[in-house]
Scaffold this motif. Structure first.
Motif, PDB file in Angstrom:
ATOM      1  N   PHE A  23      -9.481  -1.529 -14.824  1.00 40.97           N
ATOM      2  CA  PHE A  23     -10.874  -2.132 -15.443  1.00 40.97           C
ATOM      3  C   PHE A  23     -10.255  -3.463 -16.101  1.00 40.97           C
ATOM      4  CE2 PHE A  23     -10.684  -3.721 -20.339  1.00 40.97           C
ATOM      5  CZ  PHE A  23     -12.175  -2.348 -21.123  1.00 40.97           C
ATOM      6  N   PHE A  24      -9.456  -4.198 -15.786  1.00 40.53           N
ATOM      7  CA  PHE A  24      -9.052  -5.909 -15.444  1.00 40.53           C
ATOM      8  C   PHE A  24      -9.442  -6.130 -14.188  1.00 40.53           C
ATOM      9  CE2 PHE A  24      -6.559  -4.671 -19.822  1.00 40.53           C
ATOM     10  CZ  PHE A  24      -7.182  -5.449 -19.903  1.00 40.53           C
ATOM     11  N   ASN A  25      -9.480  -5.443 -13.039  1.00 38.27           N
ATOM     12  CA  ASN A  25     -10.752  -5.655 -12.375  1.00 38.27           C
ATOM     13  C   ASN A  25     -12.110  -6.360 -12.664  1.00 38.27           C
ATOM     14  OD1 ASN A  25      -8.806  -6.378 -10.362  1.00 38.27           O
ATOM     15  ND2 ASN A  25      -8.481  -4.014 -10.059  1.00 38.27           N
ATOM     16  N   ASN A  26     -12.478  -5.093 -13.424  1.00 40.58           N
ATOM     17  CA  ASN A  26     -14.199  -4.956 -13.760  1.00 40.58           C
ATOM     18  C   ASN A  26     -14.134  -6.603 -14.840  1.00 40.58           C
ATOM     19  OD1 ASN A  26     -15.003  -3.974 -12.009  1.00 40.58           O
ATOM     20  ND2 ASN A  26     -14.201  -1.875 -13.724  1.00 40.58           N
ATOM     21  N   TYR A  27     -13.558  -6.585 -15.884  1.00 42.74           N
ATOM     22  CA  TYR A  27     -13.720  -7.266 -17.165  1.00 42.74           C
ATOM     23  C   TYR A  27     -12.227  -8.245 -17.837  1.00 42.74           C
ATOM     24  CZ  TYR A  27     -16.595  -3.013 -18.290  1.00 42.74           C
ATOM     25  OH  TYR A  27     -17.411  -2.642 -17.821  1.00 42.74           O
ATOM     26  N   ASP A  46     -17.517  -1.829 -22.975  1.00 41.96           N
ATOM     27  CA  ASP A  46     -18.426  -0.632 -24.746  1.00 41.96           C
ATOM     28  C   ASP A  46     -18.501  -1.347 -25.702  1.00 41.96           C
ATOM     29  OD1 ASP A  46     -16.247   1.389 -24.208  1.00 41.96           O
ATOM     30  OD2 ASP A  46     -17.227   2.404 -25.396  1.00 41.96           O
ATOM     31  N   ARG A  47     -16.472  -1.064 -25.652  1.00 44.72           N
ATOM     32  CA  ARG A  47     -15.756  -2.258 -27.408  1.00 44.72           C
ATOM     33  C   ARG A  47     -14.481  -3.226 -27.153  1.00 44.72           C
ATOM     34  NH1 ARG A  47     -15.878   3.552 -29.553  1.00 44.72           N
ATOM     35  NH2 ARG A  47     -17.213   3.946 -27.844  1.00 44.72           N
ATOM     36  N   LYS A  48     -13.644  -2.647 -28.108  1.00 44.54           N
ATOM     37  CA  LYS A  48     -12.930  -3.642 -27.546  1.00 44.54           C
ATOM     38  C   LYS A  48     -11.623  -2.339 -27.651  1.00 44.54           C
ATOM     39  CE  LYS A  48     -13.509  -8.291 -29.651  1.00 44.54           C
ATOM     40  NZ  LYS A  48     -12.986  -8.758 -30.814  1.00 44.54           N
ATOM     41  N   TRP A  49     -10.608  -2.823 -26.314  1.00 47.83           N
ATOM     42  CA  TRP A  49      -9.937  -1.851 -25.927  1.00 47.83           C
ATOM     43  C   TRP A  49      -8.703  -2.560 -26.058  1.00 47.83           C
ATOM     44  CZ3 TRP A  49     -10.766   3.229 -26.808  1.00 47.83           C
ATOM     45  CH2 TRP A  49     -11.594   4.126 -25.987  1.00 47.83           C
ATOM     46  N   LYS A  50      -7.300  -1.977 -26.617  1.00 42.40           N
ATOM     47  CA  LYS A  50      -5.688  -2.358 -26.255  1.00 42.40           C
ATOM     48  C   LYS A  50      -5.482  -0.879 -24.899  1.00 42.40           C
ATOM     49  CE  LYS A  50      -5.538  -3.458 -31.026  1.00 42.40           C
ATOM     50  NZ  LYS A  50      -6.286  -5.077 -31.144  1.00 42.40           N
ATOM     51  N   HIS A  51      -4.822  -1.985 -24.128  1.00 41.93           N
ATOM     52  CA  HIS A  51      -3.788  -1.061 -22.875  1.00 41.93           C
ATOM     53  C   HIS A  51      -2.553  -1.358 -23.572  1.00 41.93           C
ATOM     54  CE1 HIS A  51      -8.231  -0.916 -20.915  1.00 41.93           C
ATOM     55  NE2 HIS A  51      -7.784  -1.331 -21.295  1.00 41.93           N
ATOM     56  N   LEU A  52      -1.480  -0.438 -23.064  1.00 40.92           N
ATOM     57  CA  LEU A  52      -0.260  -0.419 -23.333  1.00 40.92           C
ATOM     58  C   LEU A  52       0.514  -0.192 -21.567  1.00 40.92           C
ATOM     59  CD1 LEU A  52       0.151   1.890 -26.443  1.00 40.92           C
ATOM     60  CD2 LEU A  52       0.443  -0.589 -25.948  1.00 40.92           C
ATOM     61  N   THR A 136     -20.346   6.827 -25.344  1.00 42.94           N
ATOM     62  CA  THR A 136     -21.376   6.046 -25.406  1.00 42.94           C
ATOM     63  C   THR A 136     -22.709   5.909 -25.035  1.00 42.94           C
ATOM     64  OG1 THR A 136     -19.960   7.738 -24.034  1.00 42.94           O
ATOM     65  CG2 THR A 136     -22.119   6.573 -22.642  1.00 42.94           C
ATOM     66  N   PRO A 137     -23.130   4.707 -25.418  1.00 46.16           N
ATOM     67  CA  PRO A 137     -23.601   3.476 -25.783  1.00 46.16           C
ATOM     68  C   PRO A 137     -24.435   3.547 -24.557  1.00 46.16           C
ATOM     69  CG  PRO A 137     -21.921   2.626 -25.788  1.00 46.16           C
ATOM     70  CD  PRO A 137     -21.200   3.616 -25.705  1.00 46.16           C
ATOM     71  N   VAL A 138     -25.966   3.218 -24.270  1.00 51.86           N
ATOM     72  CA  VAL A 138     -27.168   3.059 -23.782  1.00 51.86           C
ATOM     73  C   VAL A 138     -26.457   1.831 -22.736  1.00 51.86           C
ATOM     74  CG1 VAL A 138     -29.269   2.826 -23.055  1.00 51.86           C
ATOM     75  CG2 VAL A 138     -28.577   4.449 -25.472  1.00 51.86           C
ATOM     76  N   HIS A 139     -25.819   0.232 -23.596  1.00 56.51           N
ATOM     77  CA  HIS A 139     -26.362  -0.890 -23.100  1.00 56.51           C
ATOM     78  C   HIS A 139     -24.776   0.091 -21.994  1.00 56.51           C
ATOM     79  CE1 HIS A 139     -22.247  -1.750 -25.450  1.00 56.51           C
ATOM     80  NE2 HIS A 139     -22.696  -0.863 -26.216  1.00 56.51           N
ATOM     81  N   TYR A 140     -23.650   0.265 -22.614  1.00 58.44           N
ATOM     82  CA  TYR A 140     -22.621   0.664 -21.726  1.00 58.44           C
ATOM     83  C   TYR A 140     -22.608   1.684 -20.601  1.00 58.44           C
ATOM     84  CZ  TYR A 140     -17.775   2.422 -19.902  1.00 58.44           C
ATOM     85  OH  TYR A 140     -17.291   3.220 -19.152  1.00 58.44           O
ATOM     86  N   ILE A 164     -21.448   8.252 -12.343  1.00 58.08           N
ATOM     87  CA  ILE A 164     -21.176   6.767 -12.092  1.00 58.08           C
ATOM     88  C   ILE A 164     -20.123   6.551 -12.058  1.00 58.08           C
ATOM     89  CG2 ILE A 164     -21.599   4.299 -13.873  1.00 58.08           C
ATOM     90  CD1 ILE A 164     -24.469   5.932 -15.029  1.00 58.08           C
ATOM     91  N   THR A 165     -19.609   5.516 -11.617  1.00 58.59           N
ATOM     92  CA  THR A 165     -17.781   4.535 -12.356  1.00 58.59           C
ATOM     93  C   THR A 165     -18.236   4.677 -13.517  1.00 58.59           C
ATOM     94  OG1 THR A 165     -17.938   2.919 -11.172  1.00 58.59           O
ATOM     95  CG2 THR A 165     -17.087   4.644 -10.009  1.00 58.59           C
ATOM     96  N   HIS A 166     -16.540   4.221 -14.367  1.00 58.91           N
ATOM     97  CA  HIS A 166     -16.565   3.524 -15.532  1.00 58.91           C
ATOM     98  C   HIS A 166     -15.827   2.920 -15.453  1.00 58.91           C
ATOM     99  CE1 HIS A 166     -17.464   7.181 -18.625  1.00 58.91           C
ATOM    100  NE2 HIS A 166     -16.889   8.123 -18.075  1.00 58.91           N
ATOM    101  N   ASP A 167     -15.223   2.316 -16.952  1.00 61.40           N
ATOM    102  CA  ASP A 167     -14.680   0.990 -16.775  1.00 61.40           C
ATOM    103  C   ASP A 167     -14.169   0.889 -15.665  1.00 61.40           C
ATOM    104  OD1 ASP A 167     -13.924   1.835 -18.352  1.00 61.40           O
ATOM    105  OD2 ASP A 167     -14.661   1.246 -20.506  1.00 61.40           O
ATOM    106  N   ASP A 168     -13.157   1.384 -16.022  1.00 60.90           N
ATOM    107  CA  ASP A 168     -11.004   1.762 -15.158  1.00 60.90           C
ATOM    108  C   ASP A 168     -12.412   1.746 -13.623  1.00 60.90           C
ATOM    109  OD1 ASP A 168     -11.917   4.224 -15.421  1.00 60.90           O
ATOM    110  OD2 ASP A 168      -9.656   3.863 -16.460  1.00 60.90           O
TER     111      ASP A 168
END
Length: 236
Positions: A23-27, A46-52, A136-140, A164-168
């Motif tokens: 994820f943080f390689n992409n964002y 696509d939205r704010k995410w909290k990673h633990l 899953t919005p279109v913009h994502y 398609i690959t996801h955000d992570d």
């Protein structure tokens, strides 16, 4: 303290935290909290995410007491975290999955169809055939086509199969139009995507929604191994 310590924590167990790393390689990292050897990292796709990064309830409590949990979105948490959130907070939605990892460095299968990358204009078509429109919005979809790995098969000018690959970096969005199924199109898409990920010296992995038997059987035919359950959790 700079971000290098966060990556030190992630790399202490790279397989467990491969989605966070991807994820943080992409964002970019927007914010983070570190308590000893545990951390909460925030970023937006696509939205704010909290990673633990936490191994037990005491560590989890130390992190959660420092943030506003209203409408918080937690990314790919294990079952014990999901159960803790359900017990102690008001949960709006849970998206439960099982992660599968491709354990090989090469793919020995050959695709039977011509596969090409998707284009941004495909996003609306993909969204219209999605079973996950509410999350899953279109913009994502468009952003992932532009910045991730994508594969598509067109017949007579119509996009009939895609992935398609996801955000992570997880393999995802796999779909074949109903009238074109049972012709090996999904297999060709998977082979193409796995090959592209391996060319980047990364490990292919996929998060399969629990109960979705068809993609589970598909990844198992390629030798993917079950890793662990992961949940996307939205609080009220």
């Amino acid at each position: 303290m700079n971000n290098s310590f966060l990556y030190h924590l992630i790399n202490k167990d790279p397989e467990k935290y491969m989605a966070i790393s991807g994820f943080f390689n992409n964002y970019p990292i927007d914010d983070y909290i570190i308590v000893n050897d545990c951390a909460l990292i925030e970023g937006k796709s696509d939205r704010k995410w909290k990673h633990l990064i936490a191994s037990n309830i005491d560590e989890l409590n130390c992190l959660l007491e420092k943030i506003d949990l209203q409408k918080a979105n937690f990314y790919g948490v294990e079952n014990w975290v999901r159960e803790y959130l359900e017990l102690n907070h008001h949960v709006e939605k849970i998206f439960p999955t099982m992660r599968y990892i491709f354990p090989h460095s090469t793919v020995s299968f050959e695709q039977d169809h011509e596969v090409n990358s998707l284009i941004s204009e495909d996003a609306d078509h993909i969204y219209s055939h999605s079973d996950y429109k509410d999350v899953t919005p279109v913009h994502y979809i468009e952003e992932r086509i532009q910045n991730g790995i994508s594969s598509g098969i067109r017949l007579d000018g119509v996009l009939v199969a895609w992935g398609i690959t996801h955000d992570d970096g997880a393999l995802g969005f796999l779909n074949v139009l109903p009238e074109y199924r049972m012709n090996g199109l999904a297999r060709s898409i998977m082979i193409n995507m796995i090959s592209q990920v391996l060319k980047q010296n990364k490990t292919p992995f996929a998060n399969i929604v629990i109960g979705n038997e068809a993609p589970m059987r598909l990844v198992e035919t390629f030798g993917f191994k079950y890793d662990r359950p992961l949940n996307w959790v939205q609080l009220k």
